[in-house]
Design a protein around this motif. Structure first.
Motif, PDB file in Angstrom:
ATOM      1  N   VAL A  45       7.117  18.171  -8.131  1.00 11.89           N
ATOM      2  CA  VAL A  45       8.576  18.059  -7.676  1.00 11.89           C
ATOM      3  C   VAL A  45       8.686  16.687  -6.860  1.00 11.89           C
ATOM      4  CG1 VAL A  45      10.152  19.367  -6.048  1.00 11.89           C
ATOM      5  CG2 VAL A  45       8.490  20.500  -7.720  1.00 11.89           C
ATOM      6  N   GLU A  46       9.335  15.790  -7.087  1.00  7.55           N
ATOM      7  CA  GLU A  46       9.414  14.461  -6.296  1.00  7.55           C
ATOM      8  C   GLU A  46      10.613  14.734  -5.329  1.00  7.55           C
ATOM      9  OE1 GLU A  46       8.065  11.738  -6.482  1.00  7.55           O
ATOM     10  OE2 GLU A  46       6.677  12.067  -8.313  1.00  7.55           O
ATOM     11  N   ILE A  47      10.484  14.686  -3.937  1.00  5.79           N
ATOM     12  CA  ILE A  47      11.289  14.670  -3.102  1.00  5.79           C
ATOM     13  C   ILE A  47      11.723  13.219  -2.209  1.00  5.79           C
ATOM     14  CG2 ILE A  47      11.908  15.994  -0.715  1.00  5.79           C
ATOM     15  CD1 ILE A  47       9.671  18.110  -1.544  1.00  5.79           C
ATOM     16  N   ARG A  48      13.122  13.211  -2.242  1.00  7.82           N
ATOM     17  CA  ARG A  48      13.552  12.107  -1.849  1.00  7.82           C
ATOM     18  C   ARG A  48      14.821  12.010  -1.030  1.00  7.82           C
ATOM     19  NH1 ARG A  48       9.226  10.831  -2.897  1.00  7.82           N
ATOM     20  NH2 ARG A  48       8.195   9.333  -4.038  1.00  7.82           N
ATOM     21  N   ASN A  49      14.832  11.585   0.318  1.00  3.43           N
ATOM     22  CA  ASN A  49      16.071  11.544   0.902  1.00  3.43           C
ATOM     23  C   ASN A  49      16.916  10.485   0.806  1.00  3.43           C
ATOM     24  OD1 ASN A  49      18.060  11.599   2.951  1.00  3.43           O
ATOM     25  ND2 ASN A  49      16.399  10.975   4.835  1.00  3.43           N
ATOM     26  N   GLU A  50      18.094  10.588   0.124  1.00  6.18           N
ATOM     27  CA  GLU A  50      19.072   9.729  -0.545  1.00  6.18           C
ATOM     28  C   GLU A  50      19.703   8.869   0.626  1.00  6.18           C
ATOM     29  OE1 GLU A  50      19.193   8.741  -3.982  1.00  6.18           O
ATOM     30  OE2 GLU A  50      17.350  10.155  -3.395  1.00  6.18           O
ATOM     31  N   ALA A  51      19.658   9.269   1.914  1.00  9.20           N
ATOM     32  CA  ALA A  51      20.209   8.598   2.816  1.00  9.20           C
ATOM     33  C   ALA A  51      19.217   7.300   3.377  1.00  9.20           C
ATOM     34  CB  ALA A  51      20.310   9.369   4.267  1.00  9.20           C
ATOM     35  N   ARG A  52      18.134   7.184   2.797  1.00 11.77           N
ATOM     36  CA  ARG A  52      17.181   6.012   2.969  1.00 11.77           C
ATOM     37  C   ARG A  52      17.276   5.094   1.870  1.00 11.77           C
ATOM     38  NH1 ARG A  52      12.382   6.187   3.169  1.00 11.77           N
ATOM     39  NH2 ARG A  52      11.975   4.495   5.135  1.00 11.77           N
ATOM     40  N   VAL A  53      17.821   5.362   0.834  1.00  9.84           N
ATOM     41  CA  VAL A  53      17.525   4.463  -0.520  1.00  9.84           C
ATOM     42  C   VAL A  53      17.983   2.912  -0.289  1.00  9.84           C
ATOM     43  CG1 VAL A  53      18.607   4.217  -2.755  1.00  9.84           C
ATOM     44  CG2 VAL A  53      17.888   6.317  -1.939  1.00  9.84           C
ATOM     45  N   HIS A  54      19.060   2.735   0.479  1.00  7.06           N
ATOM     46  CA  HIS A  54      19.516   1.237   0.798  1.00  7.06           C
ATOM     47  C   HIS A  54      18.534   0.628   1.603  1.00  7.06           C
ATOM     48  CE1 HIS A  54      20.821   3.466   4.285  1.00  7.06           C
ATOM     49  NE2 HIS A  54      20.637   2.244   5.004  1.00  7.06           N
ATOM     50  N   LEU A  55      17.578   1.323   2.350  1.00  6.72           N
ATOM     51  CA  LEU A  55      16.571   0.538   2.929  1.00  6.72           C
ATOM     52  C   LEU A  55      15.454  -0.131   2.236  1.00  6.72           C
ATOM     53  CD1 LEU A  55      16.359   3.236   5.949  1.00  6.72           C
ATOM     54  CD2 LEU A  55      17.504   1.063   5.829  1.00  6.72           C
ATOM     55  N   TRP A  56      15.025   0.449   0.944  1.00  8.57           N
ATOM     56  CA  TRP A  56      13.881  -0.182   0.264  1.00  8.57           C
ATOM     57  C   TRP A  56      14.424  -0.617  -1.042  1.00  8.57           C
ATOM     58  CZ3 TRP A  56      13.819   2.689  -4.229  1.00  8.57           C
ATOM     59  CH2 TRP A  56      14.198   4.468  -3.937  1.00  8.57           C
ATOM     60  N   TYR A  57      15.564  -0.131  -1.519  1.00  4.85           N
ATOM     61  CA  TYR A  57      15.952  -0.262  -2.811  1.00  4.85           C
ATOM     62  C   TYR A  57      15.894  -2.041  -3.325  1.00  4.85           C
ATOM     63  CZ  TYR A  57      18.469   0.594  -7.261  1.00  4.85           C
ATOM     64  OH  TYR A  57      18.529   0.586  -8.879  1.00  4.85           O
ATOM     65  N   GLU A  58      16.677  -2.712  -2.441  1.00 12.39           N
ATOM     66  CA  GLU A  58      16.804  -4.106  -3.092  1.00 12.39           C
ATOM     67  C   GLU A  58      15.306  -4.640  -3.078  1.00 12.39           C
ATOM     68  OE1 GLU A  58      19.450  -8.281  -2.089  1.00 12.39           O
ATOM     69  OE2 GLU A  58      19.372  -6.686  -0.750  1.00 12.39           O
ATOM     70  N   GLU A  59      14.454  -4.446  -2.157  1.00 15.44           N
ATOM     71  CA  GLU A  59      13.002  -5.146  -1.890  1.00 15.44           C
ATOM     72  C   GLU A  59      12.334  -4.626  -3.133  1.00 15.44           C
ATOM     73  OE1 GLU A  59       9.127  -5.176   0.659  1.00 15.44           O
ATOM     74  OE2 GLU A  59      11.020  -4.226   1.572  1.00 15.44           O
ATOM     75  N   LYS A  60      12.483  -3.349  -3.642  1.00 17.14           N
ATOM     76  CA  LYS A  60      11.953  -2.871  -4.773  1.00 17.14           C
ATOM     77  C   LYS A  60      12.361  -3.324  -6.175  1.00 17.14           C
ATOM     78  CE  LYS A  60       9.552   1.089  -6.283  1.00 17.14           C
ATOM     79  NZ  LYS A  60       8.090   0.453  -5.993  1.00 17.14           N
ATOM     80  N   PHE A  61      13.789  -3.272  -6.341  1.00 16.13           N
ATOM     81  CA  PHE A  61      14.332  -3.682  -7.527  1.00 16.13           C
ATOM     82  C   PHE A  61      15.029  -5.036  -7.738  1.00 16.13           C
ATOM     83  CE2 PHE A  61      14.297   1.110  -7.372  1.00 16.13           C
ATOM     84  CZ  PHE A  61      13.331   1.497  -8.348  1.00 16.13           C
ATOM     85  N   GLY A  62      15.394  -5.476  -6.704  1.00 17.00           N
ATOM     86  CA  GLY A  62      15.830  -7.129  -6.742  1.00 17.00           C
ATOM     87  C   GLY A  62      17.349  -6.857  -6.623  1.00 17.00           C
ATOM     88  N   VAL A  63      17.983  -5.822  -6.718  1.00 17.23           N
ATOM     89  CA  VAL A  63      19.642  -5.727  -6.422  1.00 17.23           C
ATOM     90  C   VAL A  63      19.815  -4.886  -5.404  1.00 17.23           C
ATOM     91  CG1 VAL A  63      20.026  -6.112  -8.790  1.00 17.23           C
ATOM     92  CG2 VAL A  63      19.372  -3.934  -8.132  1.00 17.23           C
ATOM     93  N   PRO A  64      20.898  -5.220  -4.544  1.00 16.42           N
ATOM     94  CA  PRO A  64      21.331  -4.196  -3.202  1.00 16.42           C
ATOM     95  C   PRO A  64      21.846  -2.897  -3.872  1.00 16.42           C
ATOM     96  CG  PRO A  64      22.989  -6.022  -3.787  1.00 16.42           C
ATOM     97  CD  PRO A  64      21.834  -6.295  -4.651  1.00 16.42           C
ATOM     98  N   CYS A  65      21.661  -2.072  -2.857  1.00 18.63           N
ATOM     99  CA  CYS A  65      22.424  -0.732  -3.117  1.00 18.63           C
ATOM    100  C   CYS A  65      23.078  -0.302  -1.933  1.00 18.63           C
ATOM    101  CB  CYS A  65      21.132   0.306  -3.422  1.00 18.63           C
ATOM    102  SG  CYS A  65      21.722   1.996  -3.339  1.00 18.63           S
ATOM    103  N   ALA A  66      24.283  -0.325  -1.845  1.00 20.14           N
ATOM    104  CA  ALA A  66      24.933   0.272  -0.849  1.00 20.14           C
ATOM    105  C   ALA A  66      24.841   1.641  -0.315  1.00 20.14           C
ATOM    106  CB  ALA A  66      26.483   0.258  -0.833  1.00 20.14           C
ATOM    107  N   PRO A  67      24.682   1.860   1.139  1.00 22.32           N
ATOM    108  CA  PRO A  67      24.245   3.021   1.657  1.00 22.32           C
ATOM    109  C   PRO A  67      25.017   4.154   0.883  1.00 22.32           C
ATOM    110  CG  PRO A  67      24.243   1.467   3.432  1.00 22.32           C
ATOM    111  CD  PRO A  67      24.845   1.049   2.104  1.00 22.32           C
ATOM    112  N   TYR A  68      24.381   5.300   0.754  1.00 18.52           N
ATOM    113  CA  TYR A  68      25.071   6.657   0.073  1.00 18.52           C
ATOM    114  C   TYR A  68      25.687   7.350   1.284  1.00 18.52           C
ATOM    115  CZ  TYR A  68      22.804   5.507  -4.365  1.00 18.52           C
ATOM    116  OH  TYR A  68      22.303   4.979  -5.318  1.00 18.52           O
ATOM    117  N   ALA A  69      26.949   7.939   0.875  1.00 20.14           N
ATOM    118  CA  ALA A  69      27.479   8.791   1.940  1.00 20.14           C
ATOM    119  C   ALA A  69      27.082  10.182   1.840  1.00 20.14           C
ATOM    120  CB  ALA A  69      29.007   8.756   1.823  1.00 20.14           C
TER     121      ALA A  69
END
Length: 221
Positions: free
Chosen positions: A101-125
């Motif tokens: 079971v993979e657990i992730r807090n979607e409120a934090r995605v924008h903090l690491w997404y661009e560094e990992k994938f090379g494209v920005p991700c706006a904060p989710y609401a």
């Protein structure tokens, strides 16, 4: 008898619960997750639509499902320590299950997404907003148990494609290459899928993202 893909939405929702309930691991994950009382949580992505595909194609309900993606949304503490504490608690709660079971807090995605994938991700609401950005609309599905054991289903694109074995692109965040790689992998396992082409001139051509806070892997299975 009509196939579930051609049923009215209210009947599709009943059919969805019936089909998903055939996956005993999925049911156990739902019930154990409810005890965590995570804000805005959903079980989402591959474990859901792949269970449907398995049942529709007369396969064992759990066949080919690698993991169970659990999203929640807590913007009161965006630290990794807070998310890691939930993940560690989850390991205890889900101990003994024959699945990861993979657990992730979607409120934090924008903090690491661009560094990992090379494209920005706006904060989710919300968790729902994160689910909206999966590479295929067919993946945009979430289910959770409410305190009264009622099923809450989030399906912004409906359920007809899910039951009809149709994979439709969703050029919101994940790039074309991600969609096509996923579709090819799914079609190899479920040859009866109808995979629709990426729209010409559609967005998301660049980058290497996985969509919807995939936590460094394919959150859509």
């Amino acid at each position: 008898m009509r196939t579930p893909a051609r049923l009215p939405l209210d009947e599709q929702l009943t059919a969805l619960r019936t089909v998903l309930s055939r996956n005993e691991v999925l049911l156990e994950v739902l019930h154990r997750t409810a005890t965590l009382e995570l804000p805005g949580w959903y079980l989402t992505a591959g474990c859901l639509f792949q269970t449907v595909w398995n049942v529709v194609t007369d396969r064992p309900p759990q066949a080919g499902i690698k993991d169970y993606d659990l999203f929640y949304f807590d913007d009161t503490d965006l630290s990794w320590d807070a998310e890691d504490a939930v993940i560690r608690t989850g390991r205890e709660v889900f101990d003994g299950l024959p699945a990861e079971v993979e657990i992730r807090n979607e409120a934090r995605v924008h903090l690491w997404y661009e560094e990992k994938f090379g494209v920005p991700c706006a904060p989710y609401a919300s968790t729902e907003a994160a689910i909206d950005s999966f590479a295929a609309t067919t993946c945009c599905l979430g289910v959770r148990l409410e305190p009264d054991d009622r099923w809450r289903v989030y399906a912004p694109h409906g359920l007809s494609d899910v039951f009809g074995l149709v994979v439709r692109p969703n050029p919101v965040l994940a790039p074309r290459a991600v969609y096509e790689a996923k579709a090819a992998r799914w079609r190899a396992q479920w040859p009866g899928l109808t995979v629709l082409e990426w729209p010409s001139g559609g967005g998301g051509e660049g980058g290497d993202g996985g969509g919807a806070g995939a936590a460094g892997r394919s959150a859509a299975g």
